[in-house]
Design a protein around this motif. Structure first.
Motif, PDB file in Angstrom:
ATOM      1  N   GLY F  41      33.734  57.247 -11.277  1.00 23.27           N
ATOM      2  CA  GLY F  41      33.808  55.935 -10.628  1.00 23.27           C
ATOM      3  C   GLY F  41      35.204  55.392 -10.878  1.00 23.27           C
ATOM      4  N   ALA F  42      35.283  54.126 -11.268  1.00 17.78           N
ATOM      5  CA  ALA F  42      36.589  53.611 -11.691  1.00 17.78           C
ATOM      6  C   ALA F  42      37.057  54.397 -12.920  1.00 17.78           C
ATOM      7  CB  ALA F  42      36.478  52.126 -12.008  1.00 17.78           C
ATOM      8  N   LEU F  43      36.099  54.757 -13.757  1.00 17.24           N
ATOM      9  CA  LEU F  43      36.377  55.653 -14.892  1.00 17.24           C
ATOM     10  C   LEU F  43      35.899  57.055 -14.537  1.00 17.24           C
ATOM     11  CD1 LEU F  43      35.051  53.383 -17.801  1.00 17.24           C
ATOM     12  CD2 LEU F  43      37.453  53.779 -17.207  1.00 17.24           C
ATOM     13  N   SER F  44      36.571  58.059 -15.067  1.00 17.15           N
ATOM     14  CA  SER F  44      36.149  59.436 -14.804  1.00 17.15           C
ATOM     15  C   SER F  44      34.849  59.744 -15.545  1.00 17.15           C
ATOM     16  CB  SER F  44      37.230  60.400 -15.289  1.00 17.15           C
ATOM     17  OG  SER F  44      37.324  60.332 -16.697  1.00 17.15           O
ATOM     18  N   ALA F  45      34.142  60.760 -15.047  1.00 15.34           N
ATOM     19  CA  ALA F  45      32.926  61.215 -15.733  1.00 15.34           C
ATOM     20  C   ALA F  45      33.247  61.572 -17.185  1.00 15.34           C
ATOM     21  CB  ALA F  45      32.341  62.419 -15.004  1.00 15.34           C
ATOM     22  N   LYS F  46      34.393  62.169 -17.406  1.00 16.94           N
ATOM     23  CA  LYS F  46      34.771  62.566 -18.767  1.00 16.94           C
ATOM     24  C   LYS F  46      34.896  61.331 -19.668  1.00 16.94           C
ATOM     25  CE  LYS F  46      38.567  64.569 -21.426  1.00 16.94           C
ATOM     26  NZ  LYS F  46      39.904  65.166 -21.404  1.00 16.94           N
ATOM     27  N   THR F  47      35.570  60.306 -19.197  1.00 14.49           N
ATOM     28  CA  THR F  47      35.701  59.083 -20.008  1.00 14.49           C
ATOM     29  C   THR F  47      34.334  58.470 -20.277  1.00 14.49           C
ATOM     30  OG1 THR F  47      37.913  58.638 -19.147  1.00 14.49           O
ATOM     31  CG2 THR F  47      36.723  56.775 -20.094  1.00 14.49           C
ATOM     32  N   LYS F  48      33.476  58.444 -19.260  1.00 17.20           N
ATOM     33  CA  LYS F  48      32.140  57.873 -19.458  1.00 17.20           C
ATOM     34  C   LYS F  48      31.326  58.660 -20.482  1.00 17.20           C
ATOM     35  CE  LYS F  48      31.449  55.462 -15.073  1.00 17.20           C
ATOM     36  NZ  LYS F  48      30.680  55.493 -13.805  1.00 17.20           N
ATOM     37  N   ILE F  65      23.600  62.177 -29.482  1.00 12.46           N
ATOM     38  CA  ILE F  65      24.905  62.779 -29.774  1.00 12.46           C
ATOM     39  C   ILE F  65      24.963  64.202 -29.221  1.00 12.46           C
ATOM     40  CG2 ILE F  65      26.374  63.643 -31.650  1.00 12.46           C
ATOM     41  CD1 ILE F  65      25.416  61.208 -33.335  1.00 12.46           C
ATOM     42  N   LYS F  66      23.912  64.987 -29.501  1.00 17.10           N
ATOM     43  CA  LYS F  66      23.890  66.381 -29.030  1.00 17.10           C
ATOM     44  C   LYS F  66      23.978  66.452 -27.506  1.00 17.10           C
ATOM     45  CE  LYS F  66      21.374  68.282 -32.963  1.00 17.10           C
ATOM     46  NZ  LYS F  66      20.037  68.556 -33.515  1.00 17.10           N
ATOM     47  N   TYR F  67      23.263  65.574 -26.837  1.00 10.20           N
ATOM     48  CA  TYR F  67      23.292  65.580 -25.375  1.00 10.20           C
ATOM     49  C   TYR F  67      24.707  65.309 -24.862  1.00 10.20           C
ATOM     50  CZ  TYR F  67      22.647  64.304 -20.567  1.00 10.20           C
ATOM     51  OH  TYR F  67      22.778  64.241 -19.210  1.00 10.20           O
ATOM     52  N   HIS F  68      25.330  64.259 -25.389  1.00  6.25           N
ATOM     53  CA  HIS F  68      26.677  63.911 -24.904  1.00  6.25           C
ATOM     54  C   HIS F  68      27.721  64.940 -25.332  1.00  6.25           C
ATOM     55  CE1 HIS F  68      25.693  60.211 -22.899  1.00  6.25           C
ATOM     56  NE2 HIS F  68      25.027  59.787 -23.943  1.00  6.25           N
ATOM     57  N   LEU F  69      27.513  65.599 -26.475  1.00  4.58           N
ATOM     58  CA  LEU F  69      28.442  66.660 -26.878  1.00  4.58           C
ATOM     59  C   LEU F  69      28.457  67.790 -25.849  1.00  4.58           C
ATOM     60  CD1 LEU F  69      27.893  66.981 -30.741  1.00  4.58           C
ATOM     61  CD2 LEU F  69      29.969  66.222 -29.573  1.00  4.58           C
ATOM     62  N   GLN F  70      27.279  68.150 -25.364  1.00  3.61           N
ATOM     63  CA  GLN F  70      27.212  69.205 -24.339  1.00  3.61           C
ATOM     64  C   GLN F  70      27.959  68.788 -23.077  1.00  3.61           C
ATOM     65  OE1 GLN F  70      23.511  71.702 -24.056  1.00  3.61           O
ATOM     66  NE2 GLN F  70      22.620  69.992 -25.170  1.00  3.61           N
ATOM     67  N   LYS F  71      27.747  67.542 -22.669  1.00  2.00           N
ATOM     68  CA  LYS F  71      28.426  67.038 -21.476  1.00  2.00           C
ATOM     69  C   LYS F  71      29.944  67.003 -21.708  1.00  2.00           C
ATOM     70  CE  LYS F  71      25.041  66.380 -18.656  1.00  2.00           C
ATOM     71  NZ  LYS F  71      25.038  67.121 -17.382  1.00  2.00           N
ATOM     72  N   CYS F  72      30.345  66.545 -22.885  1.00  2.00           N
ATOM     73  CA  CYS F  72      31.781  66.480 -23.205  1.00  2.00           C
ATOM     74  C   CYS F  72      32.397  67.878 -23.170  1.00  2.00           C
ATOM     75  CB  CYS F  72      31.993  65.843 -24.578  1.00  2.00           C
ATOM     76  SG  CYS F  72      31.803  64.042 -24.565  1.00  2.00           S
ATOM     77  N   GLU F  74      31.324  70.477 -21.411  1.00  2.00           N
ATOM     78  CA  GLU F  74      31.403  70.881 -19.996  1.00  2.00           C
ATOM     79  C   GLU F  74      32.605  70.246 -19.290  1.00  2.00           C
ATOM     80  OE1 GLU F  74      26.557  70.733 -19.570  1.00  2.00           O
ATOM     81  OE2 GLU F  74      27.749  69.897 -17.932  1.00  2.00           O
ATOM     82  N   LEU F  75      32.907  69.001 -19.688  1.00  2.00           N
ATOM     83  CA  LEU F  75      33.997  68.269 -19.030  1.00  2.00           C
ATOM     84  C   LEU F  75      35.326  68.474 -19.757  1.00  2.00           C
ATOM     85  CD1 LEU F  75      31.893  65.103 -18.202  1.00  2.00           C
ATOM     86  CD2 LEU F  75      32.817  66.745 -16.553  1.00  2.00           C
ATOM     87  N   GLU F  76      35.353  69.463 -20.618  1.00  2.00           N
ATOM     88  CA  GLU F  76      36.588  69.940 -21.247  1.00  2.00           C
ATOM     89  C   GLU F  76      37.262  68.955 -22.197  1.00  2.00           C
ATOM     90  OE1 GLU F  76      38.980  71.749 -18.196  1.00  2.00           O
ATOM     91  OE2 GLU F  76      37.454  73.294 -17.869  1.00  2.00           O
ATOM     92  N   VAL F  77      36.434  68.183 -22.900  1.00  2.00           N
ATOM     93  CA  VAL F  77      36.955  67.401 -24.024  1.00  2.00           C
ATOM     94  C   VAL F  77      37.442  68.400 -25.066  1.00  2.00           C
ATOM     95  CG1 VAL F  77      36.278  65.870 -25.929  1.00  2.00           C
ATOM     96  CG2 VAL F  77      35.477  65.402 -23.599  1.00  2.00           C
ATOM     97  N   THR F  78      38.646  68.199 -25.582  1.00  2.00           N
ATOM     98  CA  THR F  78      39.201  69.152 -26.558  1.00  2.00           C
ATOM     99  C   THR F  78      38.748  68.804 -27.977  1.00  2.00           C
ATOM    100  OG1 THR F  78      41.163  67.830 -27.042  1.00  2.00           O
ATOM    101  CG2 THR F  78      41.284  69.324 -25.141  1.00  2.00           C
ATOM    102  N   ASP F  79      39.035  69.710 -28.887  1.00  2.00           N
ATOM    103  CA  ASP F  79      38.730  69.491 -30.296  1.00  2.00           C
ATOM    104  C   ASP F  79      39.382  68.210 -30.831  1.00  2.00           C
ATOM    105  OD1 ASP F  79      37.120  71.656 -31.154  1.00  2.00           O
ATOM    106  OD2 ASP F  79      38.317  71.752 -32.988  1.00  2.00           O
ATOM    107  N   ASN F  80      40.661  68.055 -30.550  1.00  2.00           N
ATOM    108  CA  ASN F  80      41.354  66.869 -31.053  1.00  2.00           C
ATOM    109  C   ASN F  80      40.799  65.586 -30.440  1.00  2.00           C
ATOM    110  OD1 ASN F  80      42.966  68.320 -32.770  1.00  2.00           O
ATOM    111  ND2 ASN F  80      44.704  68.434 -31.350  1.00  2.00           N
ATOM    112  N   GLU F  81      40.446  65.644 -29.170  1.00  2.00           N
ATOM    113  CA  GLU F  81      39.835  64.471 -28.531  1.00  2.00           C
ATOM    114  C   GLU F  81      38.487  64.156 -29.181  1.00  2.00           C
ATOM    115  OE1 GLU F  81      41.702  64.676 -23.998  1.00  2.00           O
ATOM    116  OE2 GLU F  81      39.933  65.893 -24.481  1.00  2.00           O
TER     117      GLU F  81
END
Lengths: 114, 114, 114, 114, 114, 114
Positions: F41-48, F65-72, F74-81
């Motif tokens: 949306g105004a924010l990306s799926a990754k940011t959300k 937490i586990k659910y959002h970790l999987q989504k993160c 998939e959306l290529e959140v890095t280790d440092n992020e």
């Protein structure tokens, strides 16, 4: 009775007995009040157990939920009534309640099969 | 209507209107669901409002408590019933609930005088 | 006594009296237990009040904090001791505790000036 | 700057100065870490402030929300972005978040007028 | 040492090592502050651990409770003192604390047998 | 996929299906909104998803937490992020978040190995 329900009740009873075997008067009195609260009064015992259940759900305490689910079952809360309690809890408490709802529904279904 | 109740409702209405004037569809839908939840179903509207009240008390949200107190009053929750809801909230949620109970009782008494 | 402290105590007393004037036995008993908990036992009254204070801080209840701050002052908790209680609360509870710490320090300073 | 924003910042600054004037090293270090956390890193300062805002909303801390709203405004979070943060907070945290959303939107609108 | 205690400590140590192996400076500093907080100061280490324990109980964090129970045991908190900490936690935090009290007492008893 | 991840997803799916098989319209609509919130949306799926993750961490819900970790993931959140999200959560939410951080890091590492 299913193992899920039996194990929950056995551990709960064992540890409550242990706690009440201590000399702590305040904790004993809190247990005593707890036993007296959910009785028929201006509100029925059934309504009070539903209040206890929804409180446990928004506060996200799985063991408290299991305890009140058993009482609700004994007091003949129906499936549709249970889901309406869950609906208020999920709306007020947010999607953070849903993992606890999953466990609540699992326990509720087991109680119905007994 | 007393100033305490009127001010609460005016601010609540003004800000809800402002929020709904935004383009955010998710928030609009949550508001919409909220309006539909507390209706007669398997449980009566009165019982659902009592569930909403006790949830607001254990979660310690003064404004949510005030809103549900008004609904409870409209749906003819009695004094003794109100105090039994408060009793479950204080027992389950602990003495940390008491400052919110003080404000709740103050608001409840004002509602009765209107 | 400063207006901040006096107003807090007056409102608290007025509403507690109102609540205890109701017929609700459970709430009366919770008030009664509350009065008996913070007495000398295996732990001193002072230690128990410090436990009550830190609990109120991590649960972020401003009025509960004010109450226990007064008791801590009466029981001669020092400035450095107060800040070490605040330190545990802020570490365990996170920066979300800090706005409540600001109000706590303001109230604590007023108490010292009385 | 509007009185709402100015009063908030003045009180916040005054009490932070008072807290940091104490000898408590742990609290000073927590303040120090707090200042360093919301800086550009793997995530941008803007993203981190949005994380701080949504955390403050689900934990329902009005003052924390106000602080992060100011930072978000400085870092050019748009109206639509703000409402999407609010949308996640209200969905995850439930309708119990809405009274805090009302105050957040009021403060946000005041910030835009400055 | 019993399996319950050993497993808890092994997992805790393994994951703490993993977390500290990351490059995140803020988290490392929070761990570092945590290690320094519970030392003798204006308050004794024992009193601070009791503050940490009661905070963990009202916030209902089983693993935090287990950690502070071990520290309390090392610092010679007695059975009666432990139950008075639990008494404050259960009073302030409500019956929602009781499931965590059951686990706390179980862990405490295991610690005593070691 | 590792057993830890698979078991989590299987149970989650099974119970969600069971919940949605009930006639409760409000809960169905909350599930539906939930699915629509985390979209670009105004924010990306990754940011959300990062907003969802930090909210779940400060509210200390392991399954969320586990659910959002999987989504993160998939959306290529890095280790440092990921560790910077964890840093905000631990700072804002306090050391009480750390036991949940341990489980989050364990799950995150398993996701990376898949």
């Amino acid at each position: 009775m299913s193992k899920l329900v039996k194990d929950f009740n056995l551990y709960r009873q064992k540890m409550n007995d242990r706690i009440l075997s201590s000399d702590n008067k305040v904790i004993k009195r809190i247990y005593n009040i707890d036993a007296n609260t959910y009785m028929d009064g201006a509100l029925s015992a059934k309504t009070k157990e539903m209040l206890g259940l929804v409180s446990s759900m928004v506060l996200r305490c799985d063991d408290c939920i299991k305890y009140h689910l058993q009482k609700c079952k004994e007091l003949e809360v129906t499936d549709n009534e249970f889901f309406e309690i869950a609906e208020v809890a999920t709306l007020v408490g947010g999607t953070i309640v849903i993992p606890h709802l999953r466990k609540a529904v699992e326990f509720w279904d087991v109680l119905k099969d007994n």
